[in-house]
Design a protein around this motif. Structure first.
Motif, PDB file in Angstrom:
ATOM      1  N   UNK A  82       0.817  -1.214   0.000  1.00  0.00           N
ATOM      2  CA  UNK A  82       0.000   0.000   0.000  1.00  0.00           C
ATOM      3  C   UNK A  82       0.849   1.260   0.000  1.00  0.00           C
ATOM      4  N   UNK A  83       1.781   1.353   0.926  1.00  0.00           N
ATOM      5  CA  UNK A  83       2.667   2.514   0.939  1.00  0.00           C
ATOM      6  C   UNK A  83       3.625   2.466  -0.241  1.00  0.00           C
ATOM      7  N   UNK A  84       3.939   3.645  -0.773  1.00  0.00           N
ATOM      8  CA  UNK A  84       4.864   3.738  -1.901  1.00  0.00           C
ATOM      9  C   UNK A  84       6.174   4.356  -1.420  1.00  0.00           C
ATOM     10  N   UNK A 116      13.830  -2.864  -8.679  1.00  0.00           N
ATOM     11  CA  UNK A 116      14.200  -1.746  -9.551  1.00  0.00           C
ATOM     12  C   UNK A 116      13.522  -0.443  -9.156  1.00  0.00           C
ATOM     13  N   UNK A 117      12.255  -0.525  -8.722  1.00  0.00           N
ATOM     14  CA  UNK A 117      11.530   0.714  -8.430  1.00  0.00           C
ATOM     15  C   UNK A 117      10.566   0.597  -7.251  1.00  0.00           C
ATOM     16  N   UNK A 118      10.575  -0.515  -6.551  1.00  0.00           N
ATOM     17  CA  UNK A 118       9.773  -0.648  -5.331  1.00  0.00           C
ATOM     18  C   UNK A 118       8.311  -0.943  -5.528  1.00  0.00           C
ATOM     19  N   UNK A 119       7.862  -1.182  -6.742  1.00  0.00           N
ATOM     20  CA  UNK A 119       6.438  -1.477  -6.924  1.00  0.00           C
ATOM     21  C   UNK A 119       6.139  -2.899  -6.442  1.00  0.00           C
ATOM     22  N   UNK A 120       4.937  -3.158  -5.943  1.00  0.00           N
ATOM     23  CA  UNK A 120       4.606  -4.510  -5.479  1.00  0.00           C
ATOM     24  C   UNK A 120       4.717  -5.527  -6.605  1.00  0.00           C
ATOM     25  N   UNK A 121       5.206  -6.704  -6.269  1.00  0.00           N
ATOM     26  CA  UNK A 121       5.317  -7.778  -7.257  1.00  0.00           C
ATOM     27  C   UNK A 121       4.932  -9.105  -6.609  1.00  0.00           C
ATOM     28  N   UNK A 133       4.057   4.165   8.619  1.00  0.00           N
ATOM     29  CA  UNK A 133       5.465   4.519   8.393  1.00  0.00           C
ATOM     30  C   UNK A 133       5.994   5.421   9.509  1.00  0.00           C
ATOM     31  N   UNK A 134       5.215   5.582  10.586  1.00  0.00           N
ATOM     32  CA  UNK A 134       5.608   6.484  11.680  1.00  0.00           C
ATOM     33  C   UNK A 134       5.893   5.720  12.971  1.00  0.00           C
ATOM     34  N   UNK A 135       6.712   6.303  13.810  1.00  0.00           N
ATOM     35  CA  UNK A 135       6.986   5.784  15.141  1.00  0.00           C
ATOM     36  C   UNK A 135       6.367   6.693  16.203  1.00  0.00           C
TER      37      UNK A 135
END
Length: 312
Positions: free
Chosen positions: A18-20, A57-62, A263-265
């Protein structure tokens, strides 16, 4: 309420779909980054490691089994944590793509979304002025017109194929109706206790992150299944992560953290690793006098088949 001496399972969802990359420079994208962060999270106290794969290569989900194999065996070699492979993938993957690696690996555990639903973070796109990769903007904005599909037939197929290999499931329930979907498959004899119910709060398209909703999910699960037949767990999206998972433990449940979910602490402070979130919730739980389950204890609590019976 929780019972004395009960062990709390910490799950860690390492990267998700979900996060990019633009949303956090700490989000693990490559096989090496996913491997290292997963191992560190296990060392910090996570008994279950929930895994997705991304294109290095670019972080997209696979869904590529070749990419999964670049980090899953290394995690299994370095830690005794339960390996939990997604069957959700992303909204842009077919069912066959989502199951490609799980069917090969036959892991101890897989996640299983308990219904079709709107699933979106598209409002966040308006907050981004510059994207790290050119695929990200369309991916996030496009969620407004995407549906995550898991029909009754899809779920039945997953239960019969993966379940037939001895894999058990993290039943991800984003709404009250998903508990009744699970009960349907229990009635059909396709799911047997102990169940691992992961209640999800704060995703647009699912239940809001209200404490009252957690109480409703817990009491409904008690009515449908009997508390002795399932393990309850909670994940809270974004800023709701730590408050809601702490409440889960207080209600007798387990917890899930990780950069897939937030993505936060802390408010306005990005988590620098998955392990940082694991260490934080572990500290909170231990200060509340909870004991943290080891991987072996989690296996016993969830009735898992054991690492020796998988093909990672």
């Amino acid at each position: 309420m929780s019972s004395p001496g009960r062990k709390v399972i910490i799950s860690c969802a390492v990267t998700g779909a979900t996060h990019v990359p633009t949303m956090s420079e700490y989000l693990p994208l490559t096989p090496a980054q996913i491997r290292d962060q997963a191992i560190e999270a296990a060392e910090a106290g996570a008994a279950i490691i929930h895994l997705h794969a991304r294109d290095p290569a670019d972080g997209r989900p696979t869904p590529s089994p070749d990419v999964f194999r670049q980090f899953v065996p290394a995690i299994a070699e370095a830690t005794d944590a339960v390996i939990n492979i997604t069957t959700g993938g992303s909204t842009r993957m077919t069912l066959a793509e989502r199951l490609a690696y799980p069917l090969q690996a036959a892991p101890e555990m897989c996640s299983l979304n308990m219904g079709s639903m709107n699933f979106s973070i598209h409002p966040l796109a308006a907050k981004v002025s510059s994207w790290r990769y050119d695929w990200e903007k369309d991916y996030v904005e496009g969620m407004e017109d995407m549906i995550f599909r898991n029909t009754f037939k899809d779920i039945r197929h997953i239960l019969l194929t993966l379940g037939g290999q001895g894999t058990r499931f993290e039943f991800e329930c984003y709404d009250l109706g998903h508990l009744y979907n699970l009960a349907h498959f229990v009635d059909q004899g396709l799911v047997k206790p102990p169940f691992f119910i992961q209640s999800v709060f704060g995703i647009l398209g699912g239940m809001g992150a209200d404490p009252e909703n957690m109480t409703l999910m817990r009491t409904t699960a008690d009515r449908l299944f009997g508390r002795e037949n399932y393990q309850f767990s909670v994940l809270g999206a974004g800023r709701h992560q730590m408050p809601l998972v702490t409440m889960s433990a207080i209600l007798g449940g387990n917890v899930r953290v990780g950069l897939e979910d937030s993505v936060y602490i802390a408010r306005g402070v990005k988590a620098e690793s998955n392990a940082q979130q694991v260490r934080k919730i572990r500290r909170i739980l231990e200060e509340l006098s909870f004991e943290i389950a080891t991987p072996a204890e989690a296996r016993a609590m969830l009735g898992l088949k054991g690492r020796d019976k998988v093909s990672l």
